[in-house]
Motif scaffolding. Structure first.
Motif, short mmCIF file in Angstrom:
data_model
loop_
_atom_site.label_atom_id
_atom_site.label_comp_id
_atom_site.label_asym_id
_atom_site.label_seq_id
_atom_site.Cartn_x
_atom_site.Cartn_y
_atom_site.Cartn_z
N UNK A 234 4.24 2.44 2.47
CA UNK A 234 4.73 3.49 1.56
C UNK A 234 4.00 3.42 0.22
N UNK A 235 3.75 2.21 -0.27
CA UNK A 235 3.04 2.03 -1.54
C UNK A 235 1.61 2.55 -1.44
N UNK B 178 -2.62 6.52 -2.64
CA UNK B 178 -3.62 7.50 -2.19
C UNK B 178 -3.34 8.85 -2.82
N UNK B 179 -2.09 9.24 -2.88
CA UNK B 179 -1.73 10.50 -3.54
C UNK B 179 -2.07 10.47 -5.02
N UNK B 180 -1.82 9.34 -5.66
CA UNK B 180 -2.13 9.20 -7.09
C UNK B 180 -3.63 9.30 -7.35
N UNK C 3 -5.80 10.83 -5.50
CA UNK C 3 -6.17 12.24 -5.28
C UNK C 3 -5.84 13.08 -6.51
N UNK C 4 -4.65 12.87 -7.09
CA UNK C 4 -4.26 13.61 -8.29
C UNK C 4 -5.20 13.32 -9.46
N UNK C 5 -5.57 12.05 -9.64
CA UNK C 5 -6.47 11.68 -10.74
C UNK C 5 -7.86 12.26 -10.54
N UNK C 6 -8.35 12.26 -9.30
CA UNK C 6 -9.66 12.85 -9.04
C UNK C 6 -9.65 14.34 -9.33
#
Length: 190
Positions: free
Chosen positions: A39-40, A45-47, A49-52
């Motif tokens: 889960x972490x 991975x989502x974080x 993606x958001x930063x990129x």
């Protein structure tokens, strides 16, 4: 009576499912920790993606300036602008090329070495909207041509002492006045 039977049936099925789950967890050592880590990782991975995505948007359309004034100001909005890099065609130039092209700009390069084609340098200077000159990597003739052209035309010229200093192109958000000539401090440019 039917409701009691249905509730008893549901409770029994739930108890069997719990027993089955406990048996699976016992068979796989470290399963709860693995599930927590999975889960972490999914969240990370989502974080990323958001930063990129935020970085891409920032390179294309910069937000409010957030950099110390001691750093080198160059245009962050490079969309449809030509940036000439005069100096070694090493790894730092390829990084600058990627950043400039990601921002929608056009990357131009000239080696600035002794004996290289002077008219080609002049043509590149004329075509450029911004000039980045690696002072430690170019001939004296190329250095003076760049300086003279930028002064005569009022074109922005950024001087960097070392090729690694070209990495400053990644994070600049402020547009300096077109006539300003800035000498980069390699320590603050990285």
């Amino acid at each position: 009576m039917r409701l009691r039977a249905a509730a008893l049936l549901c409770d029994t099925a739930l108890a069997w499912e719990r027993e089955d789950r406990q048996a699976v967890e016992a068979a796989i050592p470290g399963l709860p920790k693995r599930l927590t880590l999975a889960r972490r990782v999914e969240w990370l991975v989502g974080r990323v993606h958001d930063l990129q995505q935020a970085l891409r948007e920032r390179l294309i359309r910069p937000k409010a300036p957030a950099l110390p004034s001691a750093e080198i100001p160059v245009p962050a909005d490079l969309h449809e602008k030509s940036v000439l890099c005069v100096g070694e065609p090493g790894a730092s130039a390829s990084v600058a090329r990627r950043v400039i092209e990601m921002a929608g700009g056009r990357f131009l390069h000239h080696g600035g070495e002794d004996g290289q084609d002077g008219p080609a340098l002049e043509a590149s200077l004329v075509a450029a909207d911004l000039v980045i000159c690696q002072t430690g990597c170019v001939s004296h003739d190329a250095y003076w041509r760049v300086q003279d052209h930028c002064r005569r035309t009022g074109k922005q010229c950024v001087l960097v002492e070392q090729p690694q200093a070209l990495q400053f192109v990644r994070s600049r958000e402020v547009l300096a006045p077109a006539t300003e000539h800035v000498k980069a401090d390699p320590a603050s440019a990285l």
